[in-house]
Design a protein around this motif. Structure first.
Motif, PDB file in Angstrom:
ATOM      1  N   SER A   1     111.662  79.422  89.969  1.00 19.79           N
ATOM      2  CA  SER A   1     112.006  78.872  88.665  1.00 19.79           C
ATOM      3  C   SER A   1     111.960  77.348  88.746  1.00 19.79           C
ATOM      4  CB  SER A   1     113.380  79.351  88.220  1.00 19.79           C
ATOM      5  OG  SER A   1     114.361  78.845  89.088  1.00 19.79           O
TER       6      SER A   1
ATOM      7  N   GLY B   1     110.044  68.274  85.857  1.00 22.58           N
ATOM      8  CA  GLY B   1     110.282  69.662  86.249  1.00 22.58           C
ATOM      9  C   GLY B   1     110.109  69.790  87.755  1.00 22.58           C
ATOM     10  N   TRP B   2     111.083  70.423  88.390  1.00 22.86           N
ATOM     11  CA  TRP B   2     111.122  70.544  89.851  1.00 22.86           C
ATOM     12  C   TRP B   2     111.056  72.002  90.263  1.00 22.86           C
ATOM     13  CZ3 TRP B   2     111.777  65.965  92.669  1.00 22.86           C
ATOM     14  CH2 TRP B   2     112.166  64.837  91.919  1.00 22.86           C
TER      15      TRP B   2
ATOM     16  N   THR C   1     113.247  72.878  77.131  1.00 23.77           N
ATOM     17  CA  THR C   1     114.182  71.854  77.596  1.00 23.77           C
ATOM     18  C   THR C   1     114.090  70.594  76.741  1.00 23.77           C
ATOM     19  OG1 THR C   1     113.984  72.706  79.845  1.00 23.77           O
ATOM     20  CG2 THR C   1     114.920  70.508  79.592  1.00 23.77           C
TER      21      THR C   1
ATOM     22  N   THR D   1     115.066  67.863  84.907  1.00 21.08           N
ATOM     23  CA  THR D   1     116.056  66.783  84.924  1.00 21.08           C
ATOM     24  C   THR D   1     115.496  65.569  84.173  1.00 21.08           C
ATOM     25  OG1 THR D   1     115.197  65.893  87.006  1.00 21.08           O
ATOM     26  CG2 THR D   1     116.972  67.526  87.166  1.00 21.08           C
TER      27      THR D   1
ATOM     28  N   ASN E   1     113.551  73.659  87.592  1.00 21.56           N
ATOM     29  CA  ASN E   1     114.720  72.919  87.146  1.00 21.56           C
ATOM     30  C   ASN E   1     114.229  71.628  86.496  1.00 21.56           C
ATOM     31  OD1 ASN E   1     117.415  72.056  86.929  1.00 21.56           O
ATOM     32  ND2 ASN E   1     117.248  70.933  88.853  1.00 21.56           N
TER      33      ASN E   1
ATOM     34  N   HIS F   1     106.171  77.476  83.476  1.00 24.01           N
ATOM     35  CA  HIS F   1     106.818  76.160  83.572  1.00 24.01           C
ATOM     36  C   HIS F   1     106.615  75.319  82.315  1.00 24.01           C
ATOM     37  CE1 HIS F   1     107.728  77.356  87.538  1.00 24.01           C
ATOM     38  NE2 HIS F   1     106.624  76.941  88.136  1.00 24.01           N
TER      39      HIS F   1
ATOM     40  N   THR G   1     109.153  76.481  79.810  1.00 17.73           N
ATOM     41  CA  THR G   1     110.462  75.947  80.199  1.00 17.73           C
ATOM     42  C   THR G   1     110.578  74.481  79.800  1.00 17.73           C
ATOM     43  OG1 THR G   1     110.631  77.483  82.053  1.00 17.73           O
ATOM     44  CG2 THR G   1     112.004  75.502  82.162  1.00 17.73           C
TER      45      THR G   1
END
Length: 149
Positions: free
Chosen positions: A3, A50-51, A96, A7, A5, A89, A92
């Motif tokens: 997934s 995105g990480w 976000t 930031t 993450n 991604h 996502t």
């Protein structure tokens, strides 16, 4: 599938990672002229990274723009490194950025989508306005997502 993450970009080191991703995706892969990619809006936009497994693999930004006599959030520069595409991604990233713009008080969101991504943006709740144009040789479609406030 790992997934992602997401930031906010807050430090120079984050910004360098975002620049590297955009350079790879837009300047190198899509052959956008660097002076078009680095347009002066970066200073006034909110950027995210995105990480996946500690590696920065995606980035995007949003900023405020006037559109149809209101100020809206324009979502831009969505880019995912080639080896990390097709894993959700990008979706996502859009969710976000929408959430970040919502927290800032927006309920209307604008994208200038590359035409081949129109269906994907429609699946994410955006609707074409009917305005199409070419930017750096790539066909684009203006799309808007409105939410009830």
């Amino acid at each position: 599938m790992a997934s992602m993450n997401v930031t906010p970009v807050q430090r120079d080191a984050d910004w360098e990672k975002a620049r590297a991703i955009r350079t790879q995706v837009f300047v190198e892969e899509q052959e956008c002229p660097p002076d078009e990619e680095w347009d002066g809006h970066d200073a006034t936009s909110r950027h995210v990274l995105g990480w996946v497994d500690g590696e920065a693999v995606a980035t995007a930004r949003w900023r405020t723009v006037p559109h149809d006599e209101e100020i809206v959030a324009k979502l831009e520069r969505f880019s995912v490194l080639r080896d990390h595409r097709g894993q959700g991604h990008g979706t996502t990233l859009v969710h976000t950025v929408l959430e970040d713009a919502r927290r800032a008080g927006f309920d209307t969101f604008l994208v200038h989508a590359q035409a081949h991504l129109q269906d994907w943006y429609e699946d994410l709740g955006f609707e074409p306005t009917g305005r199409t144009f070419e930017e750096v040789g790539i066909p684009h479609v203006e799309m808007v997502r409105r939410e009830d406030s």
